[in-house]
Design an enzyme around this catalytic site. Structure first.
Site, PDB file in Angstrom:
ATOM      1  N   TYR A  59       0.848  -1.204   0.000  1.00 30.36           N
ATOM      2  CA  TYR A  59       0.000   0.000   0.000  1.00 30.36           C
ATOM      3  C   TYR A  59       0.877   1.245   0.000  1.00 30.36           C
ATOM      4  O   TYR A  59       1.845   1.319   0.767  1.00 30.36           O
ATOM      5  CB  TYR A  59      -0.911   0.032   1.237  1.00 30.36           C
ATOM      6  CG  TYR A  59      -2.353  -0.242   0.874  1.00 30.36           C
ATOM      7  CD1 TYR A  59      -3.065   0.672   0.097  1.00 30.36           C
ATOM      8  CD2 TYR A  59      -2.980  -1.413   1.275  1.00 30.36           C
ATOM      9  CE1 TYR A  59      -4.382   0.418  -0.264  1.00 30.36           C
ATOM     10  CE2 TYR A  59      -4.295  -1.672   0.912  1.00 30.36           C
ATOM     11  CZ  TYR A  59      -4.992  -0.751   0.142  1.00 30.36           C
ATOM     12  OH  TYR A  59      -6.285  -0.995  -0.227  1.00 30.36           O
ATOM     13  N   GLU A  61      -0.631   4.757  -0.578  1.00 31.15           N
ATOM     14  CA  GLU A  61      -1.500   5.914  -0.835  1.00 31.15           C
ATOM     15  C   GLU A  61      -0.733   7.215  -0.629  1.00 31.15           C
ATOM     16  O   GLU A  61       0.009   7.358   0.341  1.00 31.15           O
ATOM     17  CB  GLU A  61      -2.710   5.881   0.113  1.00 31.15           C
ATOM     18  CG  GLU A  61      -3.694   4.782  -0.260  1.00 31.15           C
ATOM     19  CD  GLU A  61      -4.651   4.465   0.871  1.00 31.15           C
ATOM     20  OE1 GLU A  61      -4.279   4.647   2.041  1.00 31.15           O
ATOM     21  OE2 GLU A  61      -5.776   4.021   0.576  1.00 31.15           O
ATOM     22  N   ASP A 215      -6.524  12.900 -25.303  1.00 31.82           N
ATOM     23  CA  ASP A 215      -6.500  11.513 -24.836  1.00 31.82           C
ATOM     24  C   ASP A 215      -5.835  10.706 -25.948  1.00 31.82           C
ATOM     25  O   ASP A 215      -6.465  10.336 -26.927  1.00 31.82           O
ATOM     26  CB  ASP A 215      -7.936  11.054 -24.567  1.00 31.82           C
ATOM     27  CG  ASP A 215      -8.015   9.576 -24.205  1.00 31.82           C
ATOM     28  OD1 ASP A 215      -6.974   8.900 -24.200  1.00 31.82           O
ATOM     29  OD2 ASP A 215      -9.137   9.115 -23.929  1.00 31.82           O
ATOM     30  N   THR A 241      -3.617   5.513 -22.069  1.00 35.40           N
ATOM     31  CA  THR A 241      -3.424   4.155 -21.570  1.00 35.40           C
ATOM     32  C   THR A 241      -1.977   3.797 -21.886  1.00 35.40           C
ATOM     33  O   THR A 241      -1.302   4.503 -22.642  1.00 35.40           O
ATOM     34  CB  THR A 241      -4.329   3.149 -22.298  1.00 35.40           C
ATOM     35  OG1 THR A 241      -4.071   3.258 -23.702  1.00 35.40           O
ATOM     36  CG2 THR A 241      -5.796   3.408 -22.041  1.00 35.40           C
ATOM     37  N   LYS A 244      -1.646  -0.067 -25.152  1.00 39.55           N
ATOM     38  CA  LYS A 244      -2.031  -0.127 -26.566  1.00 39.55           C
ATOM     39  C   LYS A 244      -0.758  -0.016 -27.415  1.00 39.55           C
ATOM     40  O   LYS A 244       0.129  -0.835 -27.241  1.00 39.55           O
ATOM     41  CB  LYS A 244      -3.083   0.930 -26.849  1.00 39.55           C
ATOM     42  CG  LYS A 244      -4.373   0.660 -26.037  1.00 39.55           C
ATOM     43  CD  LYS A 244      -5.480   1.662 -26.258  1.00 39.55           C
ATOM     44  CE  LYS A 244      -6.679   1.316 -25.368  1.00 39.55           C
ATOM     45  NZ  LYS A 244      -7.736   2.352 -25.429  1.00 39.55           N
ATOM     46  N   ARG A 250      -1.134  -2.932 -18.654  1.00 37.02           N
ATOM     47  CA  ARG A 250      -2.433  -2.273 -18.638  1.00 37.02           C
ATOM     48  C   ARG A 250      -2.426  -1.218 -17.530  1.00 37.02           C
ATOM     49  O   ARG A 250      -2.375  -1.556 -16.348  1.00 37.02           O
ATOM     50  CB  ARG A 250      -3.484  -3.352 -18.369  1.00 37.02           C
ATOM     51  CG  ARG A 250      -4.920  -2.982 -18.504  1.00 37.02           C
ATOM     52  CD  ARG A 250      -5.766  -4.250 -18.558  1.00 37.02           C
ATOM     53  NE  ARG A 250      -5.555  -4.922 -19.834  1.00 37.02           N
ATOM     54  CZ  ARG A 250      -6.153  -4.566 -20.980  1.00 37.02           C
ATOM     55  NH1 ARG A 250      -7.030  -3.583 -20.997  1.00 37.02           N
ATOM     56  NH2 ARG A 250      -5.884  -5.199 -22.100  1.00 37.02           N
TER      57      ARG A 250
HETATM   58  C1  LIG Z   1      -8.851   2.584 -24.710  1.00 36.56           C
HETATM   59  C2  LIG Z   1      -9.213   3.985 -24.513  1.00 36.56           C
HETATM   60  C3  LIG Z   1      -9.508   4.492 -23.237  1.00 36.56           C
HETATM   61  C4  LIG Z   1      -9.792   3.634 -22.032  1.00 36.56           C
HETATM   62  O1  LIG Z   1      -8.871   2.802 -21.627  1.00 36.56           O
HETATM   63  P1  LIG Z   1      -9.173   1.645 -20.568  1.00 36.56           P
HETATM   64  O2  LIG Z   1      -7.792   1.297 -20.163  1.00 36.56           O
HETATM   65  O3  LIG Z   1      -9.872   0.564 -21.322  1.00 36.56           O
HETATM   66  O4  LIG Z   1      -9.991   2.202 -19.476  1.00 36.56           O
HETATM   67  C5  LIG Z   1      -9.706   5.854 -23.097  1.00 36.56           C
HETATM   68  N1  LIG Z   1      -9.635   6.670 -24.160  1.00 36.56           N
HETATM   69  C6  LIG Z   1      -9.390   6.217 -25.393  1.00 36.56           C
HETATM   70  C7  LIG Z   1      -9.338   7.187 -26.528  1.00 36.56           C
HETATM   71  C8  LIG Z   1      -9.194   4.861 -25.619  1.00 36.56           C
HETATM   72  O5  LIG Z   1      -8.997   4.416 -26.849  1.00 36.56           O
END
Ligand SMILES: *Cc1c(COP(=O)(O)O)cnc(C)c1O
Length: 471
Positions: A59, A61, A215, A241, A244, A250
């Site tokens: 932990y 925090e 994002d 994220t 990807k 993850r």
């Molecule tokens: C995949 C994705 C997310 C969310 O990601 P998670 O890890 O699945 O919560 C947010 N924004 C965009 C543009 C994405 O492609």
């Protein structure tokens, strides 16, 4: 064995053969299939090692140097290492950019940004889901049902792509933004095959006094490798994220500007950004508890790998492979949204063939090709999207080159041809169509060919030789 070791040091295969067997089956599926889901990747053995480490036990925090519990000497070093590597990966100077690496994933990262910088019911504007945006940018359905928590707690009005070209309609976006006056403008998406005009977004955001959030979840690997435009030049906040195109574990990250604001009319002299404290407060204690330290450790490893010259070559190949798939499909007269791609994915419009994305996805699944149905702008029904999304990051991590992706496109051509034939013979209704899938020799042959092809390539992350199921 004594009770401590019997409980604590016996391998998975002995403790839980049922779960072990399912993991082995999933490994076989990953190894023998063609993975084309644009948001997926195969991470490295080193990242998986860190994910499976005792870092999960702790932990911590709070922020490094300021934790609620003791014992964080090494966890602090790990999180700081991860943060400095994150800034380095995007060539950012710690005097004007900071990063929070604690979000559990991309969606929580976005909600933390909204929680930090908006008030309930403030207005936001992002790319509409059917245009290629993400749920977390404020999706609600055509009849007004609020789907994402973002649209429940904030007022969202989306912008869209031009139905004729498939590109974002920047003029309409500007017109809408000036009417709606959002507090936050969001760029970035999940199935947009083109690069983003961040300069234009900045101009619109400035005109209506909005914060600009990018994002970059899908393209963060391409941005790190400078194979995509740089959102950091123009945006206030950048979320992502890490699993990807970045190829890490993850997880999620939030980058924010800090230090003095650039001089602007109507702004007091000496103004400084106040994002840092608000964002770390939103992540913890507002939304999350203890950080997932195994993820943060693994992310540090992934970011180290992403800084290597080999990663730059990887990202270039991801794009070249996407171009190869798009060109091959267009050479067969198929329709690709925007007529090509500038990133890691192509969006295949199946409507001219009279097919739905559902059916093609299903048929591909039976042939060990994994891809996903995807809305194409102008779809009449959100329930049966008119296209499929084809991404190259995962198979590029297995070493595939352009010629291999042409072979994959040929498999896709076969899959679509089979789907069309079944529909012609059995009819469009799903229950009739499904009959055509049973005992179909062409499907069986395609599956055999796909698995033979896929299993001829290396697999990052785990040893093929040690797999329980190889064929
Ligand atoms: C995949 C994705 C997310 C969310 O990601 P998670 O890890 O699945 O919560 C947010 N924004 C965009 C543009 C994405 O492609």
């Amino acid at each position: 064995m004594d009770p401590v070791n019997a409980w604590g040091n016996t391998p998975l295969i002995t403790i839980d053969p049922e779960l072990h067997d399912l993991v082995e089956k999933e490994k076989r599926r990953q190894f023998r299939g063609i993975e084309l889901i644009a948001s997926e990747n195969f991470t490295s053995f080193a990242v998986i090692e860190a994910l499976g480490s005792p870092l999960t036990n702790k932990y911590s925090e709070g922020m490094p140097g300021n934790r609620y519990y003791g014992g964080n000497e090494f966890i602090d070093q790990i999180e700081n290492l991860c943060r400095s590597r994150a800034l380095q990966a995007y060539r950012l100077d710690s005097s004007n950019w900071g990063v929070n690496v604690q979000p559990y994933s991309g969606s929580p990262a976005n909600f933390a940004v909204y929680t930090a910088l908006l008030n309930p019911h403030d207005r936001i504007m992002g790319l509409d889901l059917p245009s290629g945006g993400h749920l977390t940018h404020g999706y609600y359905t055509a009849n007004g049902k609020k789907i994402s928590a973002t649209s429940i707690y904030f007022e969202s009005l989306p912008y869209k792509v031009d139905p004729k070209t498939g590109y974002i309609d920047y003029d309409k976006l500007e017109e809408k933004a000036l009417d709606f006056r959002p507090k936050m403008l969001i760029c970035g998406g999940s199935s947009y095959p083109r690069d983003w005009d961040y300069k234009r977004f900045r101009e619109v955001a400035d005109k209506c006094g909005a914060l600009l959030l990018c994002d970059m979840a899908h393209i963060s690997g391409l941005v790190a490798a400078q194979e995509a435009a740089d959102p950091f030049e123009y945006c206030d906040i950048v979320t992502t994220t890490t699993h990807k195109s970045l190829r890490g574990p993850r997880s999620g990250m939030i980058f924010y500007r800090k230090g003095p604001k650039p001089a602007k009319k109507g702004q007091p002299e000496g103004a400084v950004y106040d994002f840092e404290d608000r964002i770390s407060f939103a992540v913890f204690p507002a939304l999350q508890g203890g950080p997932h330290n195994h993820q943060i450790g693994a992310l540090a490893v992934g970011l180290k790998q992403a800084a290597s010259p080999a990663f730059k070559a990887y990202a270039k190949q991801v794009r070249a492979n996407a171009v190869a798939v798009g060109n091959y499909l267009m050479s067969k007269d198929y329709t690709i949204v925007t007529g090509g791609t500038e990133n890691h994915l192509v969006l295949w419009d199946l409507r001219p063939l009279g097919l739905t994305g559902n059916k093609v996805e299903k048929l591909c699944d039976l042939c060990s090709i994994t891809l996903n149905k995807n809305a194409v702008f102008g779809d009449s029904s959100a329930l049966s999207p008119g296209g499929v999304r084809v991404g190259t990051p995962a198979m590029t991590s297995r070493g595939l080159l352009e010629k291999d992706f042409e072979q994959i496109a040929e498999f896709l051509h076969r899959a679509v041809t089979i789907t069309l034939n079944i529909q012609k013979e059995h009819g469009k209704l799903l229950k009739d169509f499904n009959k055509g899938l049973e005992n179909n020799k062409e499907i069986e042959q395609l599956k055999t060919d796909v698995e033979k092809f896929a299993s001829s390539f290396d697999m990052p992350g785990f040893s093929v030789a040690d797999m329980k199921y190889k064929d």
